[in-house]
Design a protein around this motif. Structure first.
Motif, short mmCIF file in Angstrom:
data_model
loop_
_atom_site.label_atom_id
_atom_site.label_comp_id
_atom_site.label_asym_id
_atom_site.label_seq_id
_atom_site.Cartn_x
_atom_site.Cartn_y
_atom_site.Cartn_z
N LEU A 109 0.83 -1.20 0.00
CA LEU A 109 0.00 0.00 0.00
C LEU A 109 0.87 1.25 0.00
CD1 LEU A 109 -1.99 -2.29 0.98
CD2 LEU A 109 -3.25 -0.47 2.12
N ARG A 110 1.97 1.19 0.72
CA ARG A 110 2.89 2.32 0.75
C ARG A 110 3.49 2.55 -0.64
NH1 ARG A 110 5.46 0.54 4.57
NH2 ARG A 110 4.29 1.58 6.23
N GLN A 111 3.84 1.48 -1.32
CA GLN A 111 4.41 1.59 -2.66
C GLN A 111 3.40 2.17 -3.66
OE1 GLN A 111 5.95 -2.31 -3.72
NE2 GLN A 111 7.03 -2.47 -1.76
N TRP A 112 2.13 1.89 -3.45
CA TRP A 112 1.09 2.42 -4.31
C TRP A 112 0.74 3.87 -3.98
CZ3 TRP A 112 -2.36 0.92 -8.28
CH2 TRP A 112 -2.03 -0.28 -8.91
N GLY A 113 1.33 4.41 -2.93
CA GLY A 113 1.14 5.83 -2.61
C GLY A 113 0.01 6.13 -1.66
N PHE A 114 -0.57 5.10 -1.03
CA PHE A 114 -1.62 5.37 -0.05
C PHE A 114 -1.01 6.07 1.16
CE2 PHE A 114 -3.37 1.77 -2.43
CZ PHE A 114 -4.65 2.23 -2.69
N SER A 115 -1.75 7.03 1.73
CA SER A 115 -1.20 7.83 2.83
C SER A 115 -1.69 7.36 4.19
CB SER A 115 -1.56 9.31 2.64
OG SER A 115 -2.96 9.49 2.65
N GLN A 116 -2.94 6.92 4.30
CA GLN A 116 -3.50 6.46 5.58
C GLN A 116 -4.13 5.10 5.34
OE1 GLN A 116 -3.89 8.50 9.02
NE2 GLN A 116 -3.43 6.32 9.08
N PHE A 117 -3.59 4.07 5.94
CA PHE A 117 -4.04 2.72 5.62
C PHE A 117 -3.73 1.75 6.74
CE2 PHE A 117 0.20 3.45 3.89
CZ PHE A 117 0.92 2.41 4.47
N ARG A 118 -4.38 0.60 6.70
CA ARG A 118 -4.09 -0.54 7.56
C ARG A 118 -4.42 -1.81 6.78
NH1 ARG A 118 -2.22 3.05 9.98
NH2 ARG A 118 -2.53 3.67 12.16
N VAL A 119 -3.72 -2.89 7.11
CA VAL A 119 -4.12 -4.22 6.69
C VAL A 119 -4.39 -5.01 7.97
CG1 VAL A 119 -3.50 -6.36 5.52
CG2 VAL A 119 -2.77 -4.17 4.55
N ARG A 120 -5.65 -5.29 8.23
CA ARG A 120 -6.05 -6.01 9.44
C ARG A 120 -5.99 -7.52 9.16
NH1 ARG A 120 -6.01 -1.56 12.89
NH2 ARG A 120 -7.43 0.07 12.14
N ASP A 121 -5.45 -8.28 10.10
CA ASP A 121 -5.27 -9.72 9.93
C ASP A 121 -6.30 -10.46 10.77
OD1 ASP A 121 -4.45 -12.37 9.90
OD2 ASP A 121 -2.32 -11.88 9.91
N HIS A 122 -7.39 -10.90 10.11
CA HIS A 122 -8.45 -11.64 10.78
C HIS A 122 -8.17 -13.14 10.66
CE1 HIS A 122 -11.27 -8.24 11.53
NE2 HIS A 122 -10.63 -7.72 10.50
N ASP A 123 -7.06 -13.56 11.27
CA ASP A 123 -6.68 -14.97 11.31
C ASP A 123 -6.64 -15.58 9.91
OD1 ASP A 123 -5.73 -17.05 12.79
OD2 ASP A 123 -7.69 -17.85 13.35
N GLY A 124 -5.97 -14.86 9.01
CA GLY A 124 -5.81 -15.36 7.64
C GLY A 124 -6.59 -14.59 6.60
N LEU A 125 -7.53 -13.76 7.03
CA LEU A 125 -8.25 -12.88 6.11
C LEU A 125 -7.66 -11.48 6.23
CD1 LEU A 125 -12.02 -12.65 5.39
CD2 LEU A 125 -10.76 -10.58 6.01
N ALA A 126 -7.17 -10.96 5.11
CA ALA A 126 -6.60 -9.61 5.09
C ALA A 126 -7.71 -8.61 4.78
CB ALA A 126 -5.50 -9.51 4.05
N ARG A 127 -7.92 -7.66 5.69
CA ARG A 127 -8.91 -6.60 5.45
C ARG A 127 -8.18 -5.28 5.25
NH1 ARG A 127 -11.92 -3.20 9.01
NH2 ARG A 127 -11.37 -4.47 10.82
N ILE A 128 -8.23 -4.76 4.05
CA ILE A 128 -7.53 -3.53 3.71
C ILE A 128 -8.41 -2.33 4.04
CG2 ILE A 128 -6.49 -2.19 1.83
CD1 ILE A 128 -6.09 -4.86 0.34
N GLU A 129 -7.87 -1.39 4.78
CA GLU A 129 -8.54 -0.12 5.04
C GLU A 129 -7.68 0.99 4.45
OE1 GLU A 129 -9.09 0.53 9.18
OE2 GLU A 129 -10.23 -1.29 9.52
N VAL A 130 -8.29 1.88 3.68
CA VAL A 130 -7.61 3.07 3.19
C VAL A 130 -8.49 4.28 3.46
CG1 VAL A 130 -6.38 1.78 1.39
CG2 VAL A 130 -8.56 2.90 0.84
#
Length: 293
Positions: free
Chosen positions: A203-224
């Motif tokens: 996400l940083r490489q793509w230029g997003f400024s405010q983000f998280r990747v939440r780890d739901h025990d194997g499920l990645a939830r992207i927040e931007v």
């Protein structure tokens, strides 16, 4: 009512009366302002100290080094592991308390070795108005000094001081430790922390400024951030994110259509720089992209 400039001057004068201070330094805007004012007040008797552990992204450590050099303050790096503490690994509602206790404990050890009498942190006046903050309990118990809080300087005023001093982090978004990406009750492991860090690097490489990747025990939830959702829906990014994150070990990759929100999976008070991570149960995940079989 004191102006922001008057508050900053009072804080600087306060620190100038100390024999020396060590600042718990993350490289975020709060601790950077404290470090800059302390360096102005005390010169070589002010030391910034960053605690390196599995929960600190490598990019944040690099940023802390850069900002310390920008300020001109002496910068010490110490290492420890939160994963040595089973209470932290269990990831209950007091995880941040356990983390902050260990992290600040390393600061006090380092200060003692250097003969520095005062350990400062970056807690600001806005943090004190954020409800129950387990991390602040650790600050109080260890008797660290919070000069921003003591002088009534809130988050907006911190950013104003940083801007007036031309600090490059004046507009830097809050960045909680990597463990805040793992929902309360799910065990914190080095594997989870590593894949979250690598996922967020995309996400940083793509230029997003405010983000998280939440780890739901194997499920990645992207927040931007809401204004970056359109970019996150770009087909090229969707494909890249899906392939990259499944390659890291995630079973599914999703995008939260609510956008970035502090506190969507973890206990509040997760961040030295003032970000709260309080559970928002209804926002677990919103939209799922298919993953490669």
């Amino acid at each position: 009512m004191a102006t922001v400039a008057e508050k900053a001057r009072a804080l600087r004068d306060d620190l100038a009366e100390r024999e020396g201070v060590l600042i718990a330094f993350s490289g975020g805007v709060d601790s950077s302002v404290v470090a800059a004012l302390a360096h102005d007040a005390l010169g070589e008797d002010a030391v910034a100290c960053t605690a390196k552990s599995e929960t600190l992204p490598e990019a944040e450590l690099d940023d802390a080094k850069r900002v310390a050099d920008e300020i001109g303050i002496r910068h010490e790096i110490v290492s420890f592991s939160e994963l040595d503490d089973p209470d932290f690994v269990a990831n209950d509602g007091d995880r941040c308390y356990h983390c902050r206790t260990m992290r600040l404990g390393k600061m006090f050890e380092t200060a003692d070795e250097l003969g520095i009498p005062v350990v400062c942190d970056g807690t600001n006046a806005s943090d004190a108005d954020s409800g129950h903050r387990p991390g602040m309990q650790a600050v109080e118990e260890l008797d660290a000094y919070s000069p921003l809080l003591a002088h009534g300087i809130d988050k907006d005023e911190v950013r104003q001081i940083a801007d007036e001093r031309d600090l490059s982090v004046a507009d830097k978004p809050s960045m909680a430790c990597l463990s805040s990406r793992i929902p309360t009750g799910l065990e914190v492991t080095e594997e989870k922390l590593s894949r979250v860090e690598q996922a967020e690097s995309l996400l940083r490489q793509w230029g997003f400024s405010q983000f998280r990747v939440r780890d739901h025990d194997g499920l990645a939830r992207i927040e931007v951030a809401e204004d970056e959702l359109e970019t996150a829906l770009n087909p090229d990014f969707v494909e890249s994110a899906r392939d990259h994150m499944t390659g890291l070990g995630f079973d599914h990759v999703t995008l939260d259509l609510h956008g970035y929100q502090t506190g969507s999976v973890s206990p509040e008070g997760d961040d030295e720089e003032g970000e709260s991570d309080e559970p928002l149960v209804e926002d677990v995940f919103s939209s799922e992209y298919p993953t490669a079989e």
